[in-house]
Design a protein around this motif. Structure first.
Motif: not given
Length: 803
Positions: A85-89, A768-776, A796-798
């Motif tokens: 979970w940490l790896s994803e978030t 933002e639906k695609n946020l995490y994928n776009s950042l990855k 850095d998220l938040n």
């Protein structure tokens, strides 16, 4: 055939996945998920975490696991899930997340060893290398003499030598030697008769064991009988005594006594706050509580009584405290109430002490952990409550990968264990208070101090007026009068300066040149001890010059005010006052926080002078005056949280005064007395501050109305850093929705650090639906560039700071 899926210790995009390895028959039934193993990976042998076991694999040729690194799993099932979970978030590698959960002492190191290759004959090697091998075993690459490096490299290219990687754990267990008799007392008495007359020491040792037949530490025995070690060896050879090594814990508190305390009667307000917590504990349900209570309202007693209920049910508890300086008093409270059930984890402990405290938790020998941010990963398996004290503190956010916030991890673990999470603060973050207002968290309010003691009276002093009236001292007349008054009464004072060092910067009064760090865009700070100029970002230091390096003038002076300088000024103005200074310089040695605070608690000083580390959590009955010497320091930083941080700091430090029988007073010195964060802190009015600050956040689209992501690019070449940041900005505009605001690229507030130029992009968004994928994808796109050049990309998220 059984297989293990392993995450190997190579933090990179290509290896951030599971690799299958065959489990050899000798390890069948032994290997479990969460265990570390040593596996072949290319030409090396590396450690890795076993994540799952399976009966089949899609891979054609699977290598076997080489060996076990741990005899049992170091991460339980929950922590393995938490790592994923940490790896994803936080957008970090899986191996980085898993490593973050272990104490530094358990991290591995790889030792490079040079050995002859299987095809080489020893006599074929150059004489100097052959001689080195004949002296014994492989050669360590780290210890290789510089004269042999080129020869060894040549032989590696020729195929005569090879490099092996040996994996070692950094920390060893602490073992001590115990000695005990192998014979009963009656036979020892017989042996005593048969010993030759000259064997005085052996007779003395046997007589000791006749009188004390229990095992004893060898060191204790040699302290009792001088020269006993030779006699012990002789008696072991004769089969009369035996020696064994026993593992003992390094206990940072072994020489401290903690008198037991009992629960205190709760006030009506405390009881009302306690009821919903007890309800969730009885129902075994998860809930996040925000305990908003003024300083001195008795939040800690509620924590203690909730924990007591949890421990009585056979469950475990985690308590996080933000600063190392808070831990001595918090440890005292928890150890006094719960004794040996408490384990402590914070950066003030040695590597070995942390290792042993972690193992106490792992072995279920401790039920409660008190510690700083990383204690949230304590390897408990039956958590009943998690408490985060001073939840507003920025130290709960990790500033390096994985960039997690301890509060988010606490809530994740709270959901997993179906237990309550309590966030406590007199000045909660706006995000937490907004969630409580919306009903996402349950708000528990404590508006009165215990025994209805009044909050301290606060005086705001306009330092501009002091200057106009001819007072050029760093102490206003009001503060100076109150300091001398407390001294006469035998009461104590606390002075807060929101800086460290002797002086803020050094400037030439002739040409205006400010001496800066050659590696960072920041001025150097003068430290009186050693007459040094230091950079607080890269640790560069240099001697204080006697002349200006720019124009050669002798008119080079310190400007600004630091703790050392204030200490000197206090000694000059009030020579009879005993001052304890607490800052990074005086507390860098192990145990100094506790030593200085204990000395102040024992009234060995009249004034405690310090930086932010003294602003919160401290509780001394005779402190009746708090002085804030520089309330504006954070107010003018380029950070949207500067007003909030100023309000929090002033409120927290004000709360150190008048906590017991004696009433308290606070003097806040400022050049901007009209600012609402200073005005409202003087009134202890968080709720009005919250409403005012929320208006500002809404109008500028900042949290909690929007989420933030900060992308920082750094490179030794400023043009390269700017170009990459520009491309990132364009990529984000293409891949995110029109609702997202992309700010930048701009130069960072500190544009150069450690010889690297820094540029930033900021994303403000709601959904933002695609946020995490776009950042990855963005991170993966630049990964090759990062591994081959000097480019660094940080997402850095938040973020809690945008400097």
């Amino acid at each position: 055939m059984r297989y293990a899926s392993v995450v190997v210790d190579v933090p990179a995009k290509g290896t951030d996945k599971l690799f299958d390895y065959e489990i050899p028959n000798k390890f069948a039934g032994v290997i479990q998920p969460g265990m570390r193993v040593i596996v072949p990976f290319g030409s090396r042998k590396l450690t890795g975490f076993v994540v799952q076991l399976k009966n089949e694999t899609d891979i054609d040729s699977v290598k076997p696991i080489h060996s076990l690194f741990d005899p049992e799993p170091v991460l339980n099932h929950e922590l393995l899930e938490l790592g994923a979970w940490l790896s994803e978030t936080t957008l970090c590698y899986k191996i980085t997340a898993f490593q973050a959960m272990l104490p530094a002492a358990m991290k591995t190191r790889y030792i490079k060893e040079i050995k002859p290759s299987s095809s080489a004959q020893l006599e074929d090697l150059p004489e100097e290398i052959r001689t080195a091998f004949e002296k014994g075993g492989p050669l360590s690459w780290e210890d290789l003499p510089s004269s042999l490096v080129a020869v060894v490299q040549k032989e590696i290219r020729n195929g005569n030598l090879q490099i092996d990687y040996r994996v070692e754990q950094k920390q060893k267990k602490r073992l001590v030697k115990y000695v005990k008799p192998l014979l009963p007392v009656r036979e020892l008495e017989e042996q005593l008769q048969h010993l030759p007359a000259r064997a005085h020491k052996q007779k003395e040792v046997i007589q000791f064991f006749i009188d004390h037949p229990n095992p004893i530490l060898l060191t204790e025995l040699t302290n009792s009988i001088q020269g006993a070690s030779i006699a012990v060896k002789a008696l072991i050879k004769k089969g009369i005594l035996t020696e064994e090594q026993v593992e003992i814990y390094r206990d940072p508190y072994e020489h401290k006594q903690f008198p037991r305390t009992k629960p205190l009667p709760l006030t009506d307000e405390q009881k009302r706050a306690m009821e919903p917590i007890l309800d969730k504990l009885n129902r075994h349900e998860h809930e996040v509580f925000l305990m908003y209570g003024v300083t001195g309202s008795g939040k800690t007693e509620i924590y203690l009584q909730a924990i007591e209920k949890v421990l009585n049910e056979g469950k475990e508890a985690i308590v996080l405290v933000p600063e190392i300086s808070l831990t001595p008093q918090m440890v005292q409270r928890f150890k006094s109430r719960f004794g040996s059930q408490v384990a402590v984890l914070h950066s003030g402990l040695s590597s070995g002490e942390k290792f042993d405290e972690w193992r106490k938790i792992y072995r279920k020998e401790a039920k409660l952990v008190v510690g700083a941010r990383s204690a949230i990963f304590a390897p408990f398996q039956n958590i009943g409550i998690i408490i985060i004290d001073e939840e507003h503190e920025t130290s709960y956010k990790q500033e390096e990968s994985p960039r997690y916030h301890a509060r988010d991890v606490a809530i994740y673990r709270g959901k997993y264990h179906q237990c309550p999470v309590i966030l406590g603060s007199a000045t909660p973050t706006l995000e937490s208070f907004a969630r409580a207002q919306k009903g996402v968290y349950t708000l528990l309010t404590l508006k009165e101090r215990v025994n209805r003691r009044p909050l301290p009276e606060v005086h705001i002093v306009d330092m501009r007026e002091e200057l106009r009236n001819g007072n050029r001292s760093m102490f206003s007349r009001t503060l100076f009068e109150k300091l001398t008054d407390r001294l006469k009464k035998g009461e104590q004072s606390v002075l807060l300066l929101n800086k460290r060092g002797y002086s803020s910067f050094v400037m030439c009064r002739n040409c205006g040149h400010v001496i800066g760090c050659p590696h960072c865009d920041i001025s150097l700070t003068y430290h009186r001890h050693g007459e040094k100029l230091k950079c607080h970002y890269c640790q560069f230091e240099t001697a204080m010059p006697s002349r200006c390096p720019e124009c050669g003038s002798e008119h080079i002076r310190f400007f600004g005010t630091g703790t050392q300088r204030i200490e000197e000024e206090l000694n000059r103005l009030i020579p009879e006052a005993r001052v304890i200074r607490m800052d990074v310089d005086t507390t860098s040695r192990k145990g100094m926080h506790e030593k200085l605070l204990n000395a102040f608690g024992e009234k060995k000083a009249d004034i405690l002078l310090g930086t932010q580390m003294i602003a919160k959590g401290l509780d001394f009955p005779d402190v009746t005056l708090v002085g804030v010497l520089s309330a504006d320091t954070m107010l003018h930083l380029p950070d949207f949280r500067s007003g909030e941080k100023t309000f929090q700091l002033l409120t927290q430090v004000s709360g150190r005064a008048g906590r017991h029988e004696l009433p308290g007073e606070v003097v806040i010195q400022t050049y901007t007395p009209e600012h609402y964060s200073i005005q409202l802190a003087s009134l202890h009015d968080f709720e009005t501050f919250y409403r005012q600050e929320m208006k500002m956040r809404k109008s500028f689209a900042y949290p909690p109305y929007y989420f933030l992501i900060l992308i920082t690019v750094s490179h030794p070449n400023a043009i390269k850093a700017a170009e990459v940041t520009e491309k990132i900005g364009q990529y984000l505009k293409l891949h995110l929705s029109n609702e997202a605001q992309i700010l930048g690229p701009v130069s960072s507030p500190i544009p150069k650090m450690k010889d690297r130029y820094r540029f930033q992009c900021m994303i403000k968004y709601k959904r933002e639906k695609n946020l995490y994928n776009s950042l990855k994808l963005l991170f993966e796109h630049y990964e090759e560039d990062m591994s081959q050049t000097d480019l660094k990309l940080m997402i850095d998220l938040n973020p809690y700071t945008i400097l």
